[in-house]
Structure formats: structure tokens, C-alpha cells
Design a protein around this motif. Structure first.
Motif, mmCIF file in Angstrom:
data_model
loop_
_atom_site.group_PDB
_atom_site.id
_atom_site.type_symbol
_atom_site.label_atom_id
_atom_site.label_comp_id
_atom_site.label_asym_id
_atom_site.label_seq_id
_atom_site.Cartn_x
_atom_site.Cartn_y
_atom_site.Cartn_z
ATOM 1 N N SER A 222 0.712 -1.340 0.121
ATOM 2 C CA SER A 222 -0.059 0.128 0.133
ATOM 3 C C SER A 222 0.646 1.268 0.131
ATOM 4 O O SER A 222 0.411 2.309 -0.104
ATOM 5 N N LYS A 223 2.175 0.896 -0.041
ATOM 6 C CA LYS A 223 3.020 2.192 0.137
ATOM 7 C C LYS A 223 3.243 2.975 1.467
ATOM 8 O O LYS A 223 3.579 4.010 1.523
ATOM 9 N N LYS A 224 2.635 2.459 2.492
ATOM 10 C CA LYS A 224 2.415 3.008 3.883
ATOM 11 C C LYS A 224 3.036 2.222 4.796
ATOM 12 O O LYS A 224 3.095 0.835 4.660
ATOM 13 N N THR A 225 3.996 2.971 5.607
ATOM 14 C CA THR A 225 4.521 2.155 6.789
ATOM 15 C C THR A 225 3.218 1.756 7.851
ATOM 16 O O THR A 225 2.409 2.202 7.999
ATOM 17 N N ARG A 226 3.520 0.431 8.403
ATOM 18 C CA ARG A 226 2.638 0.165 9.540
ATOM 19 C C ARG A 226 3.377 -0.403 10.776
ATOM 20 O O ARG A 226 4.374 -0.903 10.414
ATOM 21 N N THR A 227 3.088 -0.356 11.913
ATOM 22 C CA THR A 227 3.836 -0.847 12.915
ATOM 23 C C THR A 227 3.066 -1.748 13.960
ATOM 24 O O THR A 227 1.727 -1.680 13.926
ATOM 25 N N VAL A 228 3.558 -2.806 14.079
ATOM 26 C CA VAL A 228 2.965 -4.081 14.922
ATOM 27 C C VAL A 228 3.672 -4.303 16.163
ATOM 28 O O VAL A 228 5.096 -4.756 15.953
ATOM 29 N N PRO A 229 3.102 -4.507 17.201
ATOM 30 C CA PRO A 229 3.748 -4.577 18.539
ATOM 31 C C PRO A 229 3.872 -6.228 18.587
ATOM 32 O O PRO A 229 3.344 -7.025 18.015
ATOM 33 N N LEU A 230 5.162 -6.444 19.186
ATOM 34 C CA LEU A 230 5.544 -8.137 19.338
ATOM 35 C C LEU A 230 5.368 -8.539 20.781
ATOM 36 O O LEU A 230 5.562 -7.736 21.642
#
Length: 343
Positions: A222-230
């Protein structure tokens, strides 16, 4: 070329221009209607004339699309290769002269003869080619409509997305631990299952994307950054595994081949073409089954359109419970098994 009023009060249009088919139309009740017909006729002829004069081949048009637009897409190069193959299969006709009949014959060949592709795959190819004409017309590179704009996509029976059960996930991870030749395979698989990442997103992680208990995915579809917690314990282990690399160094080497070879040692029947993507489906499916919110899932997966995420909605614990409570027989007397026995 003239617009004149006849004795009965109606208006007549006569178009007699060099190099243009002669036409004459009568019976317009208003002069404005006659003028509109004249303008539309001239505009249609101009477009048809320009289309006939455009001698660029389909491959030339595809290359123009790639330069002006496709190069900016995340999968632009892959689309370009697929489109050029289509052009070759169609014997690279003059693009403006491609007909719907030619395309339909090609579709039949690709889906029913020889080394066939599934309907969904061909629908993707259909969409790619239609997008070439539509984008170039929007950019005024061509003036004519897509020759396949009126062709409907093949209707495909919707199927439930496949996902791995917890037992299958455990089996897969154990097989990878034992059989994978590349140690990175286990870590990339874990990341896909824990974050819903695409395999390429996890495989190409750089050291700087791992920080503060989270992974930030860059260069996504999507050309967008996304952040996911671990999970903190897993993040700590992954952080230790990454070690003291430079910020722009990749953590993992390419290991998709190692995954595919290891997966053959499992008892899992992977859907065709989804050996790694099923990990993303598994994350999303278990997320919803465990009570996760669809809007949160949309952000985690990076879907631009919520309809993509809604494919998992039927897995929610309370999905369609109202069908039990609100059907017309819901408030009838309690029934026993004997009620349904035939008389």
C-alpha cells in the motif's frame, strides 16, 4: 455543414466534410438538439479517426504505461512482465485495433486449453490490461476507450480463505526447525504468524525496523508504513538474534525456497499458490476468532479497503448470531428431535 430550419419548424443537420462520412439528420424539435448532435458526431469521428491513425502496438502502449504510471506501483515490474506476456500471446496487435472478440478468444485459450490458468488469475490479468488503457486515456496519451471495457470479468465462486489450525502451526514450526536449511526460515515464519506480515515484508526486514518492542514494515504493497507490536519475550529473542547489525543491514537472507522445501515434510495440504501467504491468512483468522476487532485488523494488515478485511468477519465468535435469535421461528415452542421425524 449546416443546421437549418425546415418549413414544419423542425431543424435539420447536414454534415458534409472532406474525409468524413456524410450524414444528414432531420426532425430535431429544437436548434440546441441539432447543435448537440453535430458536436457529438464530430467528436466521435475525431476519436475514431485518431484511433485508426494510432499505429502503436500493444507492447509499445504497455511500455508507455509503465513509464508514466506502472513504475510507481509496488508490483509495477511484475505487472509489466505479465502484460508483455499477454501482448506476445495476442501476437502484439496494434493496440487501437484490438477487439473484444480477440480478447475473448484469448481468454478461452488461457482458461480452457493447454496450460490453463484459474479464473481468478485471468481476472487479474484482465484487470491489468484494462487499467493500461484507462490510465493512458486519463493521461490523454490515447483518446479512445479501452477495447475490452465492456467485457465482464469471469464470475468466480467465492470460497472461504484457508488458514492453519493451531495444531498445523505447531507442526509447521517443528518441521521448519528440523528440516529448514536456512535458520532464518523459522524467524521469518514466526514474524508472519505473529504480525500478519507478507513473507517479503518479513524477509526483507532491516535492523532499524526492529525497535521498542515493535516491528515497522516499510515498502509495503500500500506504500504506507505500519507498526505492529510483538510479544516482549519474542521481541527480546529476535533482537538478540539480529545482534549488532548496522541500521540499514537486512536481518535475514532470502529463505522462501527453504520454507517451501521444509513445508513438503508436513502433512498440511497447502492451497495452490498460498504456501507462504497462508501464514498471513492464519494470523488474520485467529485474530478474529479470538475476538479481535475488524478495524484493528485492517490497520495491522495494512488494507486500504475495509472490504478486504471483511473477508475474515465470518470467523468472529458472534458472527450472524442474530440469524438464530431473529428468524421467524425463533419464538416458537421448544422442539424435540421427534418433531422433525417424517410422519
Amino acid at each position: 455543414m449546416a443546421i437549418k430550419q425546415d418549413k414544419d419548424g423542425t431543424w435539420r443537420v447536414q454534415i458534409d466534410r472532406k474525409g468524413m462520412p456524410r450524414t444528414r439528420r432531420t426532425g430535431f424539435t429544437a436548434k440546441g438538439d441539432a447543435e448537440l448532435f453535430e458536436r457529438n458526431y464530430l467528436a466521435e469521428y475525431r476519436v475514431n479517426h485518431e484511433q485508426a491513425m494510432d499505429g502503436r502496438t500493444l507492447k509499445e502502449l504497455i511500455e508507455s504505461w509503465f513509464i508514466y504510471h506502472g513504475i510507481n506501483l509496488a508490483d509495477g515490474e511484475r505487472r509489466r512482465r505479465a502484460l508483455l506476456q499477454m501482448a506476445s500471446d495476442l501476437k502484439n496487435p496494434v493496440a487501437s485495433q484490438l477487439t473484444a472478440e480477440q480478447f475473448l478468444k484469448y481468454r478461452y485459450q488461457k482458461t480452457f486449453e493447454g496450460d490453463v490458468v484459474c479464473f481468478k488469475t485471468f481476472n487479474n490479468l484482465h484487470g491489468y490490461l484494462a487499467a493500461v488503457f484507462n490510465k493512458l486515456k486519463k493521461l490523454k496519451v490515447i483518446t479512445y476507450q479501452s477495447p475490452i471495457c465492456d467485457i465482464d470479468f469471469i464470475k468466480v465462486q467465492e470460497r472461504q480463505l484457508s488458514y492453519l489450525s493451531r495444531k498445523q502451526i505447531d507442526e509447521l514450526l517443528e518441521v521448519i526447525r528440523i528440516h529448514a536449511q536456512n535458520l532464518n526460515t523459522w524467524w521469518v515464519t514466526q514474524i508472519c504468524l505473529r504480525t500478519g506480515a507478507r513473507w517479503s515484508e518479513a524477509e526483507k526486514l532491516k535492523r532499524k525496523q526492529l525497535r521498542d518492542g515493535r516491528i515497522t514494515f516499510e515498502f509495503t504493497k500500500s506504500k504506507k508504513t505500519r507498526t505492529v507490536p510483538l510479544d516482549p519475550a519474542f521481541f527480546h529473542a529476535l533482537d538478540q538474534y539480529a545482534g549488532y547489525l548496522n541500521p540499514d543491514d537486512r536481518i535475514f537472507t532470502n529463505c522462501i525456497g527453504s520454507f517451501r522445501r521444509a513445508a513438503k515434510h508436513t502433512s498440511i495440504d497447502f492451497p495452490q499458490g498460498q504456501k507462504t501467504h497462508i501464514l498471513r491468512h492464519s494470523f488474520a483468522s485467529h485474530f478474529v476468532m479470538n475476538g479481535g476487532n475488524i478495524l484493528s485488523l485492517q490497520k495491522i494488515l495494512g488494507h486500504a479497503d475495509i472490504s478486504m478485511t471483511m473477508r475474515y468477519a465470518h470467523l468472529a465468535p458472534d458472527h450472524l448470531k442474530d440469524a438464530i435469535k431473529l428468524n421467524p421461528l425463533a419464538n416458537t415452542v421448544k422442539l424435540s428431535a421427534d418433531t422433525f421425524k417424517t410422519q
